[in-house]
Design an enzyme around this catalytic site. Structure first.
Site, PDB file in Angstrom:
ATOM      1  N   HIS A   1       0.815  -1.210   0.060  1.00 38.94           N
ATOM      2  CA  HIS A   1       0.010   0.101  -0.114  1.00 38.94           C
ATOM      3  C   HIS A   1       0.850   1.313  -0.094  1.00 38.94           C
ATOM      4  O   HIS A   1       0.688   2.178  -0.635  1.00 38.94           O
ATOM      5  CB  HIS A   1      -0.819   0.133   1.225  1.00 38.94           C
ATOM      6  CG  HIS A   1      -1.678  -1.198   1.392  1.00 38.94           C
ATOM      7  ND1 HIS A   1      -2.336  -1.713   2.463  1.00 38.94           N
ATOM      8  CD2 HIS A   1      -2.919  -1.410   0.434  1.00 38.94           C
ATOM      9  CE1 HIS A   1      -3.007  -2.667   2.353  1.00 38.94           C
ATOM     10  NE2 HIS A   1      -3.667  -2.308   1.097  1.00 38.94           N
TER      11      HIS A   1
ATOM     12  N   ARG B   1      -1.830  -6.041  -8.574  1.00 30.58           N
ATOM     13  CA  ARG B   1      -0.627  -6.995  -8.184  1.00 30.58           C
ATOM     14  C   ARG B   1      -0.718  -7.942  -9.188  1.00 30.58           C
ATOM     15  O   ARG B   1       0.347  -8.385  -9.782  1.00 30.58           O
ATOM     16  CB  ARG B   1      -0.979  -7.498  -6.811  1.00 30.58           C
ATOM     17  CG  ARG B   1      -0.768  -6.659  -5.590  1.00 30.58           C
ATOM     18  CD  ARG B   1      -1.515  -7.191  -4.388  1.00 30.58           C
ATOM     19  NE  ARG B   1      -2.644  -7.405  -4.306  1.00 30.58           N
ATOM     20  CZ  ARG B   1      -3.369  -7.837  -3.641  1.00 30.58           C
ATOM     21  NH1 ARG B   1      -3.214  -8.047  -2.441  1.00 30.58           N
ATOM     22  NH2 ARG B   1      -4.720  -8.060  -3.762  1.00 30.58           N
TER      23      ARG B   1
ATOM     24  N   SER C   1      -3.177  -7.689   2.854  1.00 34.65           N
ATOM     25  CA  SER C   1      -3.351  -7.428   4.680  1.00 34.65           C
ATOM     26  C   SER C   1      -3.664  -8.866   4.867  1.00 34.65           C
ATOM     27  O   SER C   1      -3.242  -9.160   6.197  1.00 34.65           O
ATOM     28  CB  SER C   1      -4.287  -6.453   4.679  1.00 34.65           C
ATOM     29  OG  SER C   1      -3.915  -5.191   4.288  1.00 34.65           O
TER      30      SER C   1
END
Ligand code: PNS
Length: 185
Positions: free
Chosen positions: A16, A89, A127
């Site tokens: 991030h 990604r 995350s």
């Protein structure tokens, strides 16, 4: 031009942060906006996430932190932002992100979604991965900022401070080296 970088950030990762840093070079202002999502049970409260992001971005003058509820495009309109910034990604992200971008376009034609390809070294990082590793006692010091690693270990009661096996420049938490009594059972 103002860009919103919306997300859950539960917690913020180095991936991030990579997008925030690169976005801050492209836009006059980047607002990192944490969604208050009643449908999710996050590890960290919105307040904790805001503080984690704030501490991670003190070096970036044109980055602001905020929380919002409801539709992202409505929040963007209120904030006078023209861009939604998202990181990509892998191909697997693309499908979901494209659907989200198309949906948002139907809600507001004024707001564009801009994708930044995640830097190679963070292409696997999320995350969820961070939380899973921490939950099972692995090191996350190379995946999140140091204060976020500490916060995360505390959640899983891995709260001993010992040297990091990967980075040698700082002293951080490594739950792999913690005594069994401090480990989650
Ligand atoms: O970090 P995340 O969980 O991938 O972020 C997803 C987020 C917050 C960007 C997305 O769920 C979102 O924009 N939610 C707000 C509701 C909304 O605007 N929905 C319409 C677009 S699908």
């Amino acid at each position: 031009m103002i860009a919103i970088y919306p997300g859950s950030f539960d917690p913020i990762t180095l991936g991030h942060l990579d997008i925030i840093e690169r976005g801050s070079q492209l836009f006059s202002q980047v607002i990192v906006a944490v969604l208050r999502n009643p449908n999710k049970t996050p590890l960290f409260t919105v307040q904790q996430r805001l503080e984690q992001i704030r501490q991670s971005t003190t070096h970036l003058d044109n980055v602001e932190i905020d929380a919002f509820e409801g539709l992202t495009v409505e929040y963007a309109t209120r904030s006078k932002a023209k861009v939604l910034l998202r990181g990509l990604r892998a191909i697997s992200d693309f499908e979901v992100e494209l659907q989200m971008a198309h949906t948002n376009k139907t809600l507001s034609t004024e707001i564009e979604t801009v994708f930044l390809a995640t830097s190679n070294e963070y292409s696997f990082l999320s995350s969820s991965v961070v939380k899973e590793i921490a939950r099972f006692g692995g090191s996350i010091n190379h995946l999140v900022p140091p204060h976020v690693a500490l916060d995360t270990y505390k959640c899983f009661t891995h709260n001993q401070t010992v040297s990091n096996p990967i980075r040698t420049d700082t002293t951080e938490v490594n739950p792999l080296n913690s005594s069994p009594s401090n480990r989650e059972m």
